[in-house]
Design a protein around this motif. Structure first.
Motif, mmCIF file in Angstrom:
data_model
loop_
_atom_site.group_PDB
_atom_site.id
_atom_site.type_symbol
_atom_site.label_atom_id
_atom_site.label_comp_id
_atom_site.label_asym_id
_atom_site.label_seq_id
_atom_site.Cartn_x
_atom_site.Cartn_y
_atom_site.Cartn_z
ATOM 1 N N SER A 68 -90.177 -38.565 -50.712
ATOM 2 C CA SER A 68 -91.172 -37.605 -50.208
ATOM 3 C C SER A 68 -92.548 -38.253 -50.107
ATOM 4 O O SER A 68 -93.342 -37.902 -49.228
ATOM 5 N N LEU B 23 -96.945 -25.552 -48.268
ATOM 6 C CA LEU B 23 -97.209 -24.301 -47.554
ATOM 7 C C LEU B 23 -98.344 -23.541 -48.235
ATOM 8 O O LEU B 23 -99.213 -22.962 -47.565
ATOM 9 N N LYS C 212 -86.901 -31.421 -45.913
ATOM 10 C CA LYS C 212 -86.671 -30.828 -47.231
ATOM 11 C C LYS C 212 -85.204 -30.811 -47.635
ATOM 12 O O LYS C 212 -84.886 -30.987 -48.823
ATOM 13 N N ILE D 49 -92.476 -32.344 -44.407
ATOM 14 C CA ILE D 49 -91.701 -31.894 -45.567
ATOM 15 C C ILE D 49 -90.711 -30.811 -45.155
ATOM 16 O O ILE D 49 -89.555 -30.788 -45.623
ATOM 17 N N GLU D 50 -91.134 -29.914 -44.265
ATOM 18 C CA GLU D 50 -90.202 -28.884 -43.780
ATOM 19 C C GLU D 50 -89.020 -29.508 -43.057
ATOM 20 O O GLU D 50 -87.880 -29.074 -43.214
ATOM 21 N N ARG D 51 -89.296 -30.543 -42.258
ATOM 22 C CA ARG D 51 -88.210 -31.220 -41.539
ATOM 23 C C ARG D 51 -87.274 -31.954 -42.480
ATOM 24 O O ARG D 51 -86.069 -32.049 -42.223
ATOM 25 N N SER E 187 -91.922 -28.192 -50.303
ATOM 26 C CA SER E 187 -92.192 -27.255 -49.214
ATOM 27 C C SER E 187 -93.079 -26.115 -49.696
ATOM 28 O O SER E 187 -94.089 -25.771 -49.054
ATOM 29 N N SER F 58 -97.114 -30.868 -44.426
ATOM 30 C CA SER F 58 -96.247 -29.703 -44.557
ATOM 31 C C SER F 58 -95.144 -29.712 -43.508
ATOM 32 O O SER F 58 -93.981 -29.410 -43.801
ATOM 33 N N GLY G 245 -86.978 -30.962 -52.356
ATOM 34 C CA GLY G 245 -87.463 -30.592 -51.029
ATOM 35 C C GLY G 245 -88.031 -29.187 -50.998
ATOM 36 O O GLY G 245 -89.081 -28.937 -50.383
ATOM 37 N N ILE G 246 -87.364 -28.271 -51.658
ATOM 38 C CA ILE G 246 -87.828 -26.885 -51.715
ATOM 39 C C ILE G 246 -89.165 -26.800 -52.445
ATOM 40 O O ILE G 246 -90.099 -26.122 -51.998
#
Length: 216
Positions: free
Chosen positions: A201, A48, A24, A20-22, A44, A17, A40-41
């Protein structure tokens, strides 16, 4: 009995997670060239949700397969796009692969079994193959590299170095492919020259897995 394996997997999903946040925005930019610019969204949101569900588990009663089963359900419930069923199936297959294993610390053999199950789950659910310009161009060779390393009895760090090298090569190779699956197939030849966002990803996910297993 529940053991350290479940904790390693929960840490793995936390690390997934985080990466992926970094990444996205970059993943969505890649998707913008050949898709809907939301990969990416979507990823994320999915991870999450996974971590939210895992936070409610009682670790003293949780087996590794339970972690993956909860992750599968949470990801599918959060992500309605095609990526949702693909990763949900992948994690469900991984849970099945670990269900009968007694090694609670998830050594390299268990890790290789998990990667193989993830790759086969995505392939079966998406009806795709390596060379279609999808995440399978990363997951299939990564799973093969893991199986080879486990068969040789390689140390985890060396095994994961090879897995990631193979995964990155697979992602890079998607630039030379024309998409035949998923939304990217709609742009046909215009997908040539662009890295598949799902492949990108997948490399992020595998990097987080390496960190969880080799440094955790």
């Amino acid at each position: 009995m529940p053991g350290n394996g479940a904790r390693r997997l929960i840490r793995m999903f936390h690390l997934i997670s985080a990466v992926i946040e970094r990444e996205k925005d970059r993943l969505s930019e890649l998707d913008g060239a050949i898709g809907d610019a939301d990969h990416g969204i979507t990823m994320s949101i999915g991870f999450l949700a996974v971590n939210g569900a895992l936070a409610r588990l009682d670790l003293d009663r949780t087996m590794p397969a339970d972690v993956l089963s909860v992750a599968a359900t949470a990801f599918l419930n959060a992500v309605g796009a095609s990526t949702g069923p693909l990763y949900a199936t992948a994690f469900k297959r991984a849970a099945q692969a670990l269900a009968d294993r007694e090694e609670e610390t998830l050594g390299l053999a268990g890790q290789a079994a998990m990667l193989g199950a993830i790759a086969s789950g995505i392939r079966d659910r998406g009806k795709g193959e390596r060379g279609d310009k999808t995440m399978l161009d990363v997951w299939i060779p990564a799973a093969e590299a893991a199986a080879d390393a486990a068969a040789r009895g390689d140390p985890e760090a060396a095994a994961w170095a090879k897995i990631l090298q193979t995964a990155q090569a697979g992602a890079d190779a998607t630039r030379t492919m024309v998409a035949t699956r998923g939304r990217a197939a709609r742009v046909g030849p215009r997908s040539l020259g662009h890295m598949d966002p799902g492949a990108a990803s997948a490399v992020c996910i595998l990097g987080a897995m390496r960190d969880a297993f080799c440094e955790g």
